[in-house]
Design an enzyme around this catalytic site. Structure first.
Site, short mmCIF file in Angstrom:
data_model
loop_
_atom_site.label_atom_id
_atom_site.label_comp_id
_atom_site.label_asym_id
_atom_site.label_seq_id
_atom_site.Cartn_x
_atom_site.Cartn_y
_atom_site.Cartn_z
N LYS A 191 0.71 -1.11 0.03
CA LYS A 191 0.03 0.07 -0.08
C LYS A 191 0.88 1.11 0.25
O LYS A 191 1.48 1.57 1.04
CB LYS A 191 -0.77 0.04 1.27
N SER A 245 4.57 7.76 10.03
CA SER A 245 4.32 8.79 11.24
C SER A 245 3.99 7.90 12.70
O SER A 245 3.36 6.77 12.48
CB SER A 245 3.32 9.68 11.16
N GLY A 249 1.15 5.01 13.09
CA GLY A 249 1.70 3.72 13.83
C GLY A 249 0.80 3.21 14.87
O GLY A 249 0.35 2.00 14.94
N GLU A 266 8.25 1.38 11.52
CA GLU A 266 9.44 2.25 11.30
C GLU A 266 8.88 3.74 11.28
O GLU A 266 8.49 4.39 10.52
CB GLU A 266 10.11 2.01 9.95
N CYS A 300 13.66 10.32 7.67
CA CYS A 300 13.20 9.94 9.08
C CYS A 300 14.24 10.11 10.04
O CYS A 300 14.30 10.46 11.15
CB CYS A 300 12.65 8.50 8.99
N GLU A 397 8.63 16.15 15.41
CA GLU A 397 8.89 15.96 14.10
C GLU A 397 8.53 16.93 13.02
O GLU A 397 7.48 17.06 13.07
CB GLU A 397 8.86 14.64 13.47
P1 NAD Z 1 1.91 8.50 7.30
O1 NAD Z 1 2.08 7.80 8.57
O2 NAD Z 1 0.89 9.88 7.33
O3 NAD Z 1 1.60 7.54 5.96
C1 NAD Z 1 2.28 6.48 5.85
C2 NAD Z 1 1.46 5.39 5.22
O4 NAD Z 1 0.29 5.05 6.07
C3 NAD Z 1 0.82 6.08 4.04
O5 NAD Z 1 0.80 4.97 3.05
C4 NAD Z 1 -0.65 6.25 4.37
O6 NAD Z 1 -1.50 6.34 3.32
C5 NAD Z 1 -0.66 5.16 5.33
N1 NAD Z 1 -2.04 5.41 6.39
C6 NAD Z 1 -2.31 6.78 6.91
N2 NAD Z 1 -3.35 6.57 7.56
C7 NAD Z 1 -3.52 5.28 7.91
C8 NAD Z 1 -4.20 4.55 8.86
N3 NAD Z 1 -5.14 4.94 9.26
N4 NAD Z 1 -4.14 3.10 8.54
C9 NAD Z 1 -3.46 2.57 7.85
N5 NAD Z 1 -2.30 3.16 6.98
C10 NAD Z 1 -2.68 4.48 6.95
O7 NAD Z 1 3.34 9.17 6.96
P2 NAD Z 1 3.98 10.01 5.82
O8 NAD Z 1 3.25 11.41 5.90
O9 NAD Z 1 3.62 9.30 4.40
O10 NAD Z 1 5.62 9.90 6.08
C11 NAD Z 1 6.29 10.53 6.88
C12 NAD Z 1 6.40 10.03 7.99
O11 NAD Z 1 7.09 8.85 7.77
C13 NAD Z 1 7.52 10.67 9.09
O12 NAD Z 1 6.98 10.73 10.39
C14 NAD Z 1 8.96 9.81 8.91
O13 NAD Z 1 9.69 9.99 10.16
C15 NAD Z 1 8.43 8.46 8.82
N6 NAD Z 1 9.36 7.69 8.28
C16 NAD Z 1 10.13 6.76 8.96
C17 NAD Z 1 10.82 6.08 8.33
C18 NAD Z 1 11.70 5.12 9.26
O14 NAD Z 1 12.24 4.00 8.63
N7 NAD Z 1 11.80 5.24 10.71
C19 NAD Z 1 11.45 6.16 7.06
C20 NAD Z 1 10.79 7.02 6.38
C21 NAD Z 1 9.64 7.89 6.90
#
Ligand code: NAD
Length: 495
Positions: A191, A245, A249, A266, A300, A397
């Site tokens: 996804k 995020s 999570g 992650e 991240c 963040e």
């Molecule tokens: P996000 O959490 O908004 O979205 C990530 C994914 O989750 C997307 O595919 C989104 O559609 C999906 N999602 C959103 N709501 C959901 C729900 N209720 N249930 C299931 N899935 C859902 O994150 P983002 O804005 O796309 O990315 C930025 C974040 O990702 C930052 O916090 C960053 O630190 C983190 N990140 C972490 C790592 C790591 O390895 N630790 C790497 C890259 C990014």
């Protein structure tokens, strides 16, 4: 800001109207709804992808489930799995230039960075291709009369894995999950983020061409609160591997509780950078600037909180401001661009709000703090000195090109402040004192500690978060473990 380069994206495979991939077929969402895909460097439309909902997710999970239960992939010999994965890496390498352009176009990362992450993704597939032939159980001498029992462990695939991906580094973060899941014998549903679905669909084509049977990799596009949520709570899913995020999570952990599926997370970070006055100062300043401004701070592990020994503070501030002020902001394809856009207007509004709050709460703006007018979602590289200890800019963040910097006097003081956060993803220490560096590496609560460098990674090394930065590890041997479970077999032998 430089003008955007006029790439004719319609010539690029993977742009325009796209369909999802379920059981090897290209499908629209049952509702017929689509989401628009935008080039963040210009704000213009570059494609659409289906807005999947629960009914589409049901189909994808059923396809993955069938492929897993039939054994069509998991029962292939380890050597076959290895060879197919390796073939996928070759196909991807052949398409690397095209894929890098698509990745940069959709995510706004500089083309050079996209090329680097695609090369890293090819390596990641090869690493896990090799792992497919190195999955070992154990035997042990159990108590009882010698020879009466035989006991051993088997390492078996977890089942159907849902892989939920963010928008910042889409190909690499997808590949790290898919390659490990396939090496372990799992079937999966990817996804991608609704902002960046295009490259995941191309990736699935490459794996199919390499010989991964249909139904083993499905790609469901769409929003998180619909498609992502449906996957996370689905009883037919055995594991969710999530990168994104912390807020989402936590939603996933709740949704996963219905069938107690396994979850790895992650999540984000607020990573400290610690600069001592005995460091190689020019290198430390450049490394710190790269550590926060690369990909416009949307990594991240970006080093967003700089702690500088007080004697060095003015010099570090001056050096960092000079670099930040001279970075060429512009389109990710434009000649000479050093820093591209944020992913969306929404993200730019959020980042600008956080910068404003940091200044309102007492921080001193050293440089930057501007959003550019016109197409694309640009923010100038920003440095804020001495924000209030409770300010949002220091605690949350930001995921933008914003560095906060503070002075420290002694090592206990800086360890306290570095660890005074709910996050625990990454950190770096800049010093020429080897002893001090390694003592500090033990005291910092984070999944990565870099010494005299920042954001270095290798597929052979595990990555993940302490505290609220995550659960479990990806990459390396531990990355494979996340898709395996252990069975103990205990047999009584007839004498
Ligand atoms: P996000 O959490 O908004 O979205 C990530 C994914 O989750 C997307 O595919 C989104 O559609 C999906 N999602 C959103 N709501 C959901 C729900 N209720 N249930 C299931 N899935 C859902 O994150 P983002 O804005 O796309 O990315 C930025 C974040 O990702 C930052 O916090 C960053 O630190 C983190 N990140 C972490 C790592 C790591 O390895 N630790 C790497 C890259 C990014």
């Amino acid at each position: 800001m430089s003008m955007f380069a006029d790439l004719d994206f319609t010539q690029l495979e993977g742009t325009g109207e796209q369909l999802m991939i379920i059981n090897g077929e290209r499908l629209a969402a049952m509702s017929g709804e689509m989401t628009s895909v935008i080039d963040p460097s210009t704000g213009r439309w570059i494609g659409s992808s289906p807005a999947a909902d629960k009914a589409d997710v049901d189909l994808a999970v059923a396809a993955a489930r069938r492929s897993f239960d039939s054994g069509i992939w998991r029962n292939k010999s380890a050597a076959d799995k290895q060879n197919i994965l390796w073939r996928a890496s070759d196909i991807m390498e052949r398409h690397a230039a095209e894929l890098a352009k698509l990745e940069a176009l959709n995510s706004g990362m500089l083309l050079s960075m996209a090329q680097g992450t695609i090369a890293g993704s090819v390596q990641a597939i090869r690493y896990y291709a090799g792992m497919a032939t190195k999955i070992y159980g154990q035997t042990t001498e159990v108590s009882g009369e010698h020879g009466q029992f035989l006991a051993y462990t088997l390492r078996e695939p977890l089942g159907v894995a849902a892989l939920i991906i963010p928008w910042n580094v889409p190909v690499l973060l997808t590949v790290i999950k898919v390659a490990a899941a396939l090496a372990a014998g799992c079937s999966c549903i990817i996804k991608p983020s609704e902002e960046t679905p295009l490259t995941a669909l191309r990736l699935a084509d490459f794996f199919a061409e390499a010989g991964v049977p249909k139904g083993v990799i499905n790609v469901v596009t769409g929003y998180g609160h619909t498609a992502g949520a449906a996957l996370s709570e689905h009883d037919g899913v055995d594991k969710v591997a999530f990168t994104g995020s912390g807020h989402v999570g936590k939603l996933i952990v709740r949704a996963a509780s219905g069938n107690l599926k396994k979850v790895t997370l992650e999540l984000g970070g607020k990573s400290p950078v610690i600069m001592f006055d005995d460091c190689d100062i020019d290198r430390a300043i450049q490394g710190t600037a790269d550590g926060i401004f690369t990909h416009c701070g949307q990594i991240c592990v970006s080093g967003s909180r700089l702690y500088v020994q007080r004697t060095l503070f003015d010099r570090a501030a001056e050096g960092l401001a000079a670099i930040a002020g001279n970075l060429k902001v512009g389109h990710c394809f434009a000649e000479g661009t050093q820093i591209g856009p944020l992913i969306s207007q929404k993200q730019r509004t959020r980042v600008m709000g956080l910068i404003a709050s940091g200044i309102e709460q007492g921080g001193e703006l050293i440089t930057g703090g501007k959003a550019f007018d016109g197409p694309g979602f640009y923010v100038s590289p920003t440095i804020i000195a001495n924000p209030h200890l409770d300010s949002r800019v220091l605690k949350e963040e930001i995921f933008g090109p914003v560095l906060t910097m503070m002075a420290f006097d002694d090592i206990d003081d800086v360890v306290f402040h570095a660890n005074n956060t709910t996050y625990g993803l990454a950190s770096s220490v800049w010093t020429d004192d080897v002893n001090k560096a390694h003592l500090l590496a033990k005291r910092i609560q984070a999944g990565f500690v870099w010494i005299n460098c920042h954001a270095m990674a290798d597929i052979s090394l595990p990555g993940g978060g302490y505290k609220q930065s995550g659960w479990g590890r990806e990459q390396g041997l531990e990355g494979l473990d996340g898709y395996l479970q252990t069975k103990t077999v205990y047999a009584a032998l007839r004498q």
